[in-house]
Design a protein around this motif. Structure first.
Motif, PDB file in Angstrom:
ATOM      1  N   ILE A  89       0.816  -1.223   0.000  1.00  0.00           N
ATOM      2  CA  ILE A  89       0.000   0.000   0.000  1.00  0.00           C
ATOM      3  C   ILE A  89       0.846   1.269   0.000  1.00  0.00           C
ATOM      4  O   ILE A  89       0.297   2.373   0.013  1.00  0.00           O
ATOM      5  N   ALA A  90       2.155   1.116  -0.014  1.00  0.00           N
ATOM      6  CA  ALA A  90       3.032   2.295  -0.030  1.00  0.00           C
ATOM      7  C   ALA A  90       2.671   3.190  -1.214  1.00  0.00           C
ATOM      8  O   ALA A  90       2.550   2.732  -2.345  1.00  0.00           O
ATOM      9  N   GLY A  91       2.446   4.461  -0.945  1.00  0.00           N
ATOM     10  CA  GLY A  91       2.071   5.403  -1.984  1.00  0.00           C
ATOM     11  C   GLY A  91       0.586   5.451  -2.267  1.00  0.00           C
ATOM     12  O   GLY A  91       0.119   6.301  -3.033  1.00  0.00           O
ATOM     13  N   ARG A  92      -0.178   4.527  -1.642  1.00  0.00           N
ATOM     14  CA  ARG A  92      -1.628   4.488  -1.879  1.00  0.00           C
ATOM     15  C   ARG A  92      -2.405   4.431  -0.565  1.00  0.00           C
ATOM     16  O   ARG A  92      -3.566   4.030  -0.535  1.00  0.00           O
ATOM     17  N   ARG A  93      -1.765   4.844   0.512  1.00  0.00           N
ATOM     18  CA  ARG A  93      -2.380   4.742   1.838  1.00  0.00           C
ATOM     19  C   ARG A  93      -3.746   5.411   1.909  1.00  0.00           C
ATOM     20  O   ARG A  93      -4.664   4.909   2.563  1.00  0.00           O
ATOM     21  N   ASP A  94      -3.900   6.538   1.226  1.00  0.00           N
ATOM     22  CA  ASP A  94      -5.156   7.273   1.323  1.00  0.00           C
ATOM     23  C   ASP A  94      -6.337   6.521   0.720  1.00  0.00           C
ATOM     24  O   ASP A  94      -7.491   6.850   0.995  1.00  0.00           O
ATOM     25  N   GLU A  95      -6.065   5.497  -0.100  1.00  0.00           N
ATOM     26  CA  GLU A  95      -7.143   4.720  -0.712  1.00  0.00           C
ATOM     27  C   GLU A  95      -7.649   3.602   0.197  1.00  0.00           C
ATOM     28  O   GLU A  95      -8.699   3.010  -0.074  1.00  0.00           O
ATOM     29  N   VAL A  96      -6.902   3.308   1.239  1.00  0.00           N
ATOM     30  CA  VAL A  96      -7.088   2.068   1.993  1.00  0.00           C
ATOM     31  C   VAL A  96      -7.780   2.286   3.328  1.00  0.00           C
ATOM     32  O   VAL A  96      -7.522   3.265   4.027  1.00  0.00           O
ATOM     33  N   GLN A  97      -8.681   1.334   3.667  1.00  0.00           N
ATOM     34  CA  GLN A  97      -9.154   1.201   5.046  1.00  0.00           C
ATOM     35  C   GLN A  97      -8.434  -0.030   5.607  1.00  0.00           C
ATOM     36  O   GLN A  97      -8.695  -1.157   5.193  1.00  0.00           O
ATOM     37  N   LEU A  98      -7.526   0.218   6.511  1.00  0.00           N
ATOM     38  CA  LEU A  98      -6.578  -0.799   6.953  1.00  0.00           C
ATOM     39  C   LEU A  98      -6.966  -1.371   8.309  1.00  0.00           C
ATOM     40  O   LEU A  98      -7.100  -0.643   9.287  1.00  0.00           O
ATOM     41  N   ALA A  99      -7.147  -2.701   8.345  1.00  0.00           N
ATOM     42  CA  ALA A  99      -7.492  -3.383   9.597  1.00  0.00           C
ATOM     43  C   ALA A  99      -6.405  -4.378   9.952  1.00  0.00           C
ATOM     44  O   ALA A  99      -5.916  -5.122   9.093  1.00  0.00           O
ATOM     45  N   THR A 100      -6.024  -4.390  11.219  1.00  0.00           N
ATOM     46  CA  THR A 100      -5.121  -5.423  11.709  1.00  0.00           C
ATOM     47  C   THR A 100      -5.555  -5.820  13.120  1.00  0.00           C
ATOM     48  O   THR A 100      -6.483  -5.255  13.681  1.00  0.00           O
TER      49      THR A 100
END
Length: 336
Positions: free
Chosen positions: A73-84
């Motif tokens: 997701i490097a360079g595209r973080r703003d597109e992502v809803q990230l769950a961990t």
């Protein structure tokens, strides 16, 4: 461009995410050897298709999966809803330990942020509830991460109804992640109602029955030597043959609908409510694209009734895990 899968909101005040997510675990463990380049390409293709809700955990590949997702997701973080997730770790006995202590919450979150190469986690789950630590203490520590701006929303995975009630008294819970599919409907008996009562969104993992509902698995020999399903209770012995009959019924209906069995199974999960966001896992672009197409499969009330007859609660033979207590970390059996 409008996403072909659309968006849904998790929880009363939770995040807006893609209506279908991507489970990333198989890129690092469990389902045979993964190809790093293909895994990264799969994440990129997911984002291109509007599948922006990515699910990982610090225990998947012992940190490898978070590093992989962070790279992808490097360079595209703003597109992502990230769950961990946190709380599980492998022990030297071949099993898992659960640690919900507040100090562990903080340490594990910091490690995840580093591996993911991000400043904030959109949705942070307790992977299994620790029966030895009051959930109020664990969720309290998770809430501190929200206050610090390191986490945006909180979730629980495989939590019981009682744990959900206690957790929401401390801090809003945006999502409950649990297994839910045509062959695993345990959630519906009690937990689902409690989650909805408290405005908690549902994130079903293994919505394709660990791949079985795709119809691609016809024999135990279809699994590679390093695929954990070779020893899974539902994929062995008489249970395999019984469960194959369920798959064949789903396949027959899918042929009538003009879709694949996997798409039909995923469409059923999507049809369970606007608060439901399944996260089918895959490590290949071709399967990802098939899953995305499930969003276009329309099911009538008659279709849903027929699927309910094909796959009523309890239809699958065999347990969900070889160790039954692993299904719910806060179960009495686990605490014993």
């Amino acid at each position: 461009m409008t996403s072909p899968v659309g968006t849904r909101t998790l929880g009363r005040d939770g995040p807006a995410v893609s209506a279908i997510g991507l489970g990333c675990m198989g890129m690092s463990q469990m389902y045979g050897t993964a190809d790093r380049d293909e895994s990264v390409a799969t994440v990129h293709r997911a984002l291109d298709l509007g599948v922006t809700f990515l699910d990982t955990s610090d225990v998947y590949g012992d940190g490898h999966n978070e590093e992989l997702v962070g790279e992808a997701i490097a360079g595209r973080r703003d597109e992502v809803q990230l769950a961990t997730k946190f709380s599980l770790s492998r022990n030297d006995r071949g099993g898992m330990d659960i640690d919900g202590r507040p100090e562990n919450v903080r340490a594990r979150a910091e490690a995840s942020l580093r591996r993911l190469r991000v400043d904030v986690i959109d949705l942070y789950y307790q992977h299994r509830v620790d029966p030895r630590v009051p959930i109020e203490d664990t969720v309290g520590a998770m809430a501190e991460l929200v206050e610090q701006g390191k986490v945006r929303h909180l979730g629980l995975s495989e939590a019981s109804a009682a744990s959900l009630r206690r957790a929401v008294a401390v801090h809003p819970i945006a999502a409950l992640q649990s297994e839910w599919s045509l062959w695993t409907r345990d959630l519906e008996s009690e937990v689902l109602g409690v989650a909805r009562e408290h405005g908690i969104g549902i994130v079903p993992f293994s919505p394709l029955g660990r791949g079985f509902l795709t119809g691609a698995i016809r024999s135990p020999e279809d699994f590679g030597e390093d695929d954990w399903r070779r020893g899974h209770p539902r994929f062995t012995g008489e249970a395999f043959a019984a469960n194959l009959r369920l798959v064949d019924a789903v396949r027959a209906m899918a042929e009538e609908k003009g879709c694949t069995p996997g798409q039909l199974a995923l469409a059923w999960v999507l049809a369970q409510g606007g608060d439901v966001v399944p996260i089918p896992g895959t490590k290949r672009r071709s399967y990802l694209e098939e899953n995305v197409a499930a969003a276009a499969v329309q099911l009538s009330d008659g279709d849903l009734a027929r699927l309910g007859e094909i796959a009523p609660p309890g239809v699958a033979q065999g347990g969900r895990y070889a160790d039954a207590s692993y299904a719910y970390g806060d179960s009495p059996e686990r605490a014993a």
